[in-house]
Design a protein around this motif. Structure first.
Motif, PDB file in Angstrom:
ATOM      1  N   GLU A 390      16.782  13.002   3.456  1.00  0.00           N
ATOM      2  CA  GLU A 390      16.262  12.870   4.815  1.00  0.00           C
ATOM      3  C   GLU A 390      15.162  13.889   5.099  1.00  0.00           C
ATOM      4  O   GLU A 390      14.170  13.568   5.771  1.00  0.00           O
ATOM      5  CB  GLU A 390      17.403  13.023   5.827  1.00  0.00           C
ATOM      6  CG  GLU A 390      18.364  11.842   5.834  1.00  0.00           C
ATOM      7  CD  GLU A 390      19.456  12.002   6.871  1.00  0.00           C
ATOM      8  OE1 GLU A 390      19.514  13.069   7.507  1.00  0.00           O
ATOM      9  OE2 GLU A 390      20.243  11.052   7.042  1.00  0.00           O
ATOM     10  N   ASP A 393      12.113  12.669   3.194  1.00  0.00           N
ATOM     11  CA  ASP A 393      11.530  11.500   3.860  1.00  0.00           C
ATOM     12  C   ASP A 393      10.714  11.915   5.086  1.00  0.00           C
ATOM     13  O   ASP A 393       9.609  11.404   5.307  1.00  0.00           O
ATOM     14  CB  ASP A 393      12.646  10.541   4.301  1.00  0.00           C
ATOM     15  CG  ASP A 393      13.272   9.798   3.129  1.00  0.00           C
ATOM     16  OD1 ASP A 393      12.736   9.892   2.005  1.00  0.00           O
ATOM     17  OD2 ASP A 393      14.306   9.130   3.337  1.00  0.00           O
ATOM     18  N   ALA A 394      11.264  12.827   5.880  1.00  0.00           N
ATOM     19  CA  ALA A 394      10.548  13.261   7.084  1.00  0.00           C
ATOM     20  C   ALA A 394       9.256  13.988   6.718  1.00  0.00           C
ATOM     21  O   ALA A 394       8.224  13.817   7.380  1.00  0.00           O
ATOM     22  CB  ALA A 394      11.448  14.154   7.936  1.00  0.00           C
ATOM     23  N   THR A 397       6.701  11.452   5.436  1.00  0.00           N
ATOM     24  CA  THR A 397       6.258  10.626   6.559  1.00  0.00           C
ATOM     25  C   THR A 397       5.261  11.389   7.420  1.00  0.00           C
ATOM     26  O   THR A 397       4.240  10.833   7.854  1.00  0.00           O
ATOM     27  CB  THR A 397       7.460  10.193   7.400  1.00  0.00           C
ATOM     28  OG1 THR A 397       8.364   9.430   6.584  1.00  0.00           O
ATOM     29  CG2 THR A 397       7.022   9.346   8.584  1.00  0.00           C
ATOM     30  N   SER A 398       5.544  12.658   7.668  1.00  0.00           N
ATOM     31  CA  SER A 398       4.623  13.470   8.472  1.00  0.00           C
ATOM     32  C   SER A 398       3.260  13.573   7.802  1.00  0.00           C
ATOM     33  O   SER A 398       2.220  13.440   8.465  1.00  0.00           O
ATOM     34  CB  SER A 398       5.231  14.860   8.689  1.00  0.00           C
ATOM     35  OG  SER A 398       4.349  15.674   9.433  1.00  0.00           O
ATOM     36  N   LYS A 400       1.846  11.512   5.544  1.00  0.00           N
ATOM     37  CA  LYS A 400       1.138  10.235   5.463  1.00  0.00           C
ATOM     38  C   LYS A 400       0.698   9.747   6.840  1.00  0.00           C
ATOM     39  O   LYS A 400      -0.368   9.124   6.971  1.00  0.00           O
ATOM     40  CB  LYS A 400       2.022   9.189   4.785  1.00  0.00           C
ATOM     41  CG  LYS A 400       2.354   9.548   3.335  1.00  0.00           C
ATOM     42  CD  LYS A 400       1.089   9.869   2.536  1.00  0.00           C
ATOM     43  CE  LYS A 400       1.380  10.346   1.133  1.00  0.00           C
ATOM     44  NZ  LYS A 400       0.141  10.714   0.397  1.00  0.00           N
ATOM     45  N   LEU A 401       1.484  10.029   7.875  1.00  0.00           N
ATOM     46  CA  LEU A 401       1.046   9.647   9.219  1.00  0.00           C
ATOM     47  C   LEU A 401      -0.204  10.408   9.625  1.00  0.00           C
ATOM     48  O   LEU A 401      -1.069   9.861  10.332  1.00  0.00           O
ATOM     49  CB  LEU A 401       2.168   9.898  10.224  1.00  0.00           C
ATOM     50  CG  LEU A 401       3.327   8.902  10.230  1.00  0.00           C
ATOM     51  CD1 LEU A 401       4.379   9.315  11.246  1.00  0.00           C
ATOM     52  CD2 LEU A 401       2.837   7.486  10.521  1.00  0.00           C
ATOM     53  N   THR A 453       0.942   5.319  15.624  1.00  0.00           N
ATOM     54  CA  THR A 453       0.885   6.440  14.691  1.00  0.00           C
ATOM     55  C   THR A 453       1.074   7.763  15.424  1.00  0.00           C
ATOM     56  O   THR A 453       1.808   8.652  14.950  1.00  0.00           O
ATOM     57  CB  THR A 453      -0.460   6.445  13.944  1.00  0.00           C
ATOM     58  OG1 THR A 453      -0.600   5.215  13.230  1.00  0.00           O
ATOM     59  CG2 THR A 453      -0.523   7.603  12.956  1.00  0.00           C
ATOM     60  N   GLY A 456       4.637   8.025  16.225  1.00  0.00           N
ATOM     61  CA  GLY A 456       5.403   8.317  15.018  1.00  0.00           C
ATOM     62  C   GLY A 456       5.301   9.773  14.610  1.00  0.00           C
ATOM     63  O   GLY A 456       6.280  10.359  14.120  1.00  0.00           O
ATOM     64  N   GLN A 457       4.143  10.387  14.810  1.00  0.00           N
ATOM     65  CA  GLN A 457       3.997  11.798  14.477  1.00  0.00           C
ATOM     66  C   GLN A 457       4.882  12.677  15.352  1.00  0.00           C
ATOM     67  O   GLN A 457       5.423  13.679  14.889  1.00  0.00           O
ATOM     68  CB  GLN A 457       2.529  12.217  14.632  1.00  0.00           C
ATOM     69  CG  GLN A 457       1.633  11.737  13.508  1.00  0.00           C
ATOM     70  CD  GLN A 457       0.233  12.299  13.639  1.00  0.00           C
ATOM     71  OE1 GLN A 457      -0.461  12.067  14.626  1.00  0.00           O
ATOM     72  NE2 GLN A 457      -0.184  13.060  12.646  1.00  0.00           N
ATOM     73  N   VAL A 460       8.612  12.063  14.236  1.00  0.00           N
ATOM     74  CA  VAL A 460       8.996  12.605  12.940  1.00  0.00           C
ATOM     75  C   VAL A 460       9.347  14.086  13.045  1.00  0.00           C
ATOM     76  O   VAL A 460      10.129  14.604  12.239  1.00  0.00           O
ATOM     77  CB  VAL A 460       7.873  12.378  11.907  1.00  0.00           C
ATOM     78  CG1 VAL A 460       6.741  13.392  12.059  1.00  0.00           C
ATOM     79  CG2 VAL A 460       8.424  12.436  10.482  1.00  0.00           C
ATOM     80  N   GLN A 463      12.909  13.963  13.931  1.00  0.00           N
ATOM     81  CA  GLN A 463      13.681  13.558  12.754  1.00  0.00           C
ATOM     82  C   GLN A 463      13.800  14.706  11.755  1.00  0.00           C
ATOM     83  O   GLN A 463      14.868  14.924  11.170  1.00  0.00           O
ATOM     84  CB  GLN A 463      13.027  12.341  12.106  1.00  0.00           C
ATOM     85  CG  GLN A 463      13.053  11.095  12.984  1.00  0.00           C
ATOM     86  CD  GLN A 463      12.132  10.006  12.488  1.00  0.00           C
ATOM     87  OE1 GLN A 463      11.516  10.103  11.431  1.00  0.00           O
ATOM     88  NE2 GLN A 463      12.006   8.936  13.267  1.00  0.00           N
TER      89      GLN A 463
END
Length: 504
Positions: A390, A393-394, A397-398, A400-401, A453, A456-457, A460, A463
């Motif tokens: 996890e 993943d976070a 994700t951060s 790539k966003l 996006t 999402g930032q 995240v 998260q």
């Protein structure tokens, strides 16, 4: 005054000696040892590893938004799942106290009175016919019973109960961590929807102006119905997005209200994410420390400790059970003689129970306890690996966003310029209205994607905070005021929405 006899002194000495022997005996079964885990040296996609971690910060410092902080305070105070977890902690604490009580003797006091009358017809030969046939007895007796835990069954049961109590406490922290993350994520999702709704309404205004413009051109004989129909269809696509966004906003508001322990209703929030910069690079600490930060991993380990103790308790059933009993009191037919030495009674007993044959019941019970321990090991290892996943993943994700946002912002600027150029080309008769329509629709869709996006930032961060095990820290009574954040960097210049082309 009743003085203890030599036998009574010997009994007390024997009990004291037994207590010392029991305390010196180590309980049977394995002592707990944390399973070997091989944590990664660093998280995939993490910045330079260090001891500091975002999880060390309390939530009211991580989420520097007054409206969000108020919402989180309401959730922490009123969330029903959290209150249920607190009740489970209280239950487990009481159960642990019950298990611990079996380590000590049971002492009770009983008092009674009995009276009876004998039958004159049943008197033995030689008895006085007119003698007293009524007998009265008053008794006061203190009873003691105690199981000598020579092989540690009771101590292992107490160890397991206490570990399960600690597991429920970690479970409460896990609920709190998840609650803080869920509320913050829902809040940021609402801000994302707010931004999308703002974009849709602004675009709809432009679409309405375009429809009016081409209606006038058609009425003036300088345009055709195809262009007007295309403009109306484009407006309909934009207009349809507005009620859908409003529906999603209402649903998320209702879910957030329930998280805060409220009836479904509106959620007050700060302005949208339009001018909010991307999240900064945050420290994540070293992976090995995650096992001590994540409440769910700690809960799994507490359950593993309890399962290990259960193995010892099951193994102790193979050995004898030794119990001691004693009673001390007085019995007298005359209440005035109750405290005299001649009324004293006492008894002492010791028992040993050794199972010989029970069709393998104890053995199967021991095997079941071992199997539950093996399952607990796997659950603990799975929890640890899932925690590492996890966090990774976070982090990815951060990263790539942030890259996606840069490309989308570049694309939005390009499409705004393309929309202006397409209108100029249309005014000059160099292109059809289809070129304008495509540019407007692509700009609308890309602006919506950019809003997603940005949202999402923000989500995240929540998260990652949860994945690192942050959010369980209790808020101070008078928290220090958060430092004033630096002003955001100036937003890039945005060209005004182009006006509809002027009829020639």
């Amino acid at each position: 005054m009743i003085r203890p006899s030599h036998q009574q002194r010997a009994i007390v000495a024997a009990l004291a000696l037994t207590t010392m022997v029991v305390g010196a005996c180590a309980p049977v079964g394995p002592n707990y040892k944390r399973p070997e885990l091989a944590p990664p040296t660093t998280y995939r996609g993490a910045p330079a590893a260090g001891a500091e971690s975002l999880a060390d910060m309390p939530w009211w410092q991580v989420f520097d938004d007054p409206e969000l902080q108020g919402l989180l305070r309401d959730a922490v105070a009123n969330n029903l799942d959290l209150r249920l977890a607190v009740s489970r902690v209280q239950e487990a604490r009481a159960i642990a106290g019950v298990a611990k009580s079996f380590l000590y003797p049971d002492i009770s006091l009983s008092a009674g009175y009995t009276g009876n009358q004998a039958s004159r017809n049943s008197q033995p030969p030689g008895a006085t016919p007119d003698g007293d046939r009524t007998y009265n007895n008053t008794s006061v007796v203190a009873n003691l019973s105690w199981e000598a835990d020579l092989f540690g069954r009771l101590r292992r049961n107490n160890e397991a109960a206490f570990a399960r109590y600690l597991a429920t406490e970690e479970g409460r922290r896990a609920v709190l961590v998840t609650l803080v993350s869920d509320v913050a994520s829902a809040y940021f999702l609402l801000q994302e929807f707010d931004l999308q709704l703002e974009i849709a309404r602004r675009t709809l205004i432009l679409n309405n102006q375009t429809v009016v413009f081409y209606t006038d051109r058609l009425n003036g004989g300088v345009s055709n119905r195809l262009e007007l129909d295309q403009a109306k269809a484009n407006r309909a696509l934009t207009a349809a997005a507005i009620p859908e966004l409003e529906r999603q906003i209402a649903i998320v508001e209702h879910a957030t209200s329930v998280l805060a322990g409220r009836a479904p209703g509106a959620i007050v929030r700060a302005p949208t994410l339009r001018d909010r910069p991307g999240p900064p690079v945050v420290p994540v600490g070293v992976p090995a420390s995650l096992l001590e930060r994540r409440p769910d991993v700690m809960q799994a380990e507490r359950e593993l400790v309890a399962a290990n103790a259960d193995v010892g308790a099951a193994k102790a059933l193979f050995y004898p059970t030794i119990s001691l009993t004693g009673a001390l009191g007085t019995v007298s037919g005359d209440l005035g003689d109750l405290l005299k030495g001649d009324s004293l009674i006492w008894s002492v007993g010791a028992g040993l129970f050794q199972p010989l044959f029970n069709a393998g019941r104890i053995k199967r019970n021991f095997e079941a306890a071992q199997a539950r321990f093996d399952q607990a090991v796997l659950v603990y290892q799975r929890s640890a690996l899932n925690a590492y996943r996890e966090v990774a993943d976070a982090l990815i994700t951060s990263q790539k966003l942030a890259e996606i946002r840069a490309y989308q912002e570049e694309g939005v600027l390009a499409l705004r310029d393309a929309g202006e150029l397409s209108r100029l080309r249309y005014d000059q008769g160099l292109s059809s209205y289809l070129e304008v329509l495509i540019a407007d629709q692509e700009l609308f869709q890309l602006e919506l994607q950019l809003a997603r996006t940005r949202g999402g930032q923000s989500r995240v961060v929540a998260q990652l905070y949860r994945a690192l095990g942050g959010g369980w820290q209790p808020e101070a009574t008078t928290p220090a005021p958060a430092s004033t954040p630096p002003p955001p960097p100036p937003a890039p210049p945005v060209s005004p929405a182009p006006a509809p082309p002027t009829a020639p």
